[in-house]
Design an enzyme around this catalytic site. Sequence first.
Site, PDB file in Angstrom:
ATOM      1  N   SER A   1      10.151   6.961   0.427  1.00  0.00           N
ATOM      2  CA  SER A   1      10.275   5.768  -0.415  1.00  0.00           C
ATOM      3  C   SER A   1      10.175   6.157  -1.881  1.00  0.00           C
ATOM      4  CB  SER A   1       9.181   4.743  -0.077  1.00  0.00           C
ATOM      5  OG  SER A   1       7.931   5.175  -0.584  1.00  0.00           O
TER       6      SER A   1
ATOM      7  N   SER B   1       8.080   4.993  -4.269  1.00  0.00           N
ATOM      8  CA  SER B   1       6.867   4.537  -4.942  1.00  0.00           C
ATOM      9  C   SER B   1       6.308   5.548  -5.931  1.00  0.00           C
ATOM     10  CB  SER B   1       5.789   4.187  -3.909  1.00  0.00           C
ATOM     11  OG  SER B   1       5.308   5.342  -3.273  1.00  0.00           O
TER      12      SER B   1
ATOM     13  N   LYS C   1       0.101   9.108  -3.073  1.00  0.00           N
ATOM     14  CA  LYS C   1      -0.078   8.428  -4.355  1.00  0.00           C
ATOM     15  C   LYS C   1      -0.814   9.367  -5.303  1.00  0.00           C
ATOM     16  CE  LYS C   1       1.378   4.491  -2.520  1.00  0.00           C
ATOM     17  NZ  LYS C   1       2.709   3.917  -2.847  1.00  0.00           N
TER      18      LYS C   1
ATOM     19  N   SER D   1       5.175  -0.150  -5.883  1.00  0.00           N
ATOM     20  CA  SER D   1       4.225   0.683  -5.165  1.00  0.00           C
ATOM     21  C   SER D   1       3.122  -0.180  -4.565  1.00  0.00           C
ATOM     22  CB  SER D   1       3.605   1.729  -6.112  1.00  0.00           C
ATOM     23  OG  SER D   1       2.596   2.452  -5.450  1.00  0.00           O
TER      24      SER D   1
END
Length: 251
Positions: A43, A45, A106, A197
Amino acid sequence: MSVTSPKETSKGGFGETVKVIIQALVLALLVRTFLFQPFSIPSGSMMSTLLVGDYLFVSKYSYGFSRYSFPFGFAPFEGRVWASAPHRGDIVVFKLPSDPNVDYIKRTIGLPGDRVQMRDGVLFLNGVAVPRERVEDFVDRDPFGREVRIPRYRETLPNGVSYLTLDIMPNASTDNTQEFVVPDGHYFMMGDNRDNSADSRVAGAVGFVPFENLVGKAQMIFFSIDEDARPWMVWRWPDTVRWNRLLDTLH
């Protein structure tokens, strides 16, 4: 003088092959568990730091080992051994607190005891705004192939770690938040693509991440390919591999 029949030689050769395969599998499992594990990015994010189609090596030893360091979380212990805390700015793979079967990636923003808040798209740590400088736009393409320019900023954390963030939409839902106080033994994680996100700003999505859930630190992009291509399509590599991203170290 002893002799070996062709049948015995065949049996011996097969046995050696099986032995070598088992040894290779055990070695691969040990490397994956204790040293490095590959991950792919599904993805956007963490854009523009990480793109869909990036393949990473994640160091499993950086923060010590928990049961989530082992396949399927089967290790029969709680907490971490040989623990080492992450630093602000580390890009971390962790198990989603609400579903440990899911891996997330992250950036570590808040440490235990930190106060974290977003105000008008600006990150505040312990009441102080994190310096943010506008830099060149990130250029992407929409599903129709049209060029899209996205505002990009360089943030610099109190420990000097600097990285790029995207701001797709002014006054997005996560641009203004409550002040979060990070509990002991937990971390506050955010994606670099701030308006796209699901991270610690969204309690129902991620929330605070327990130290035990950390899998490892993202270290290097070892392969990267356009998101609409597949790595096994080697005949397309000249046009689809992002050669400039190969072996990029992450920070």
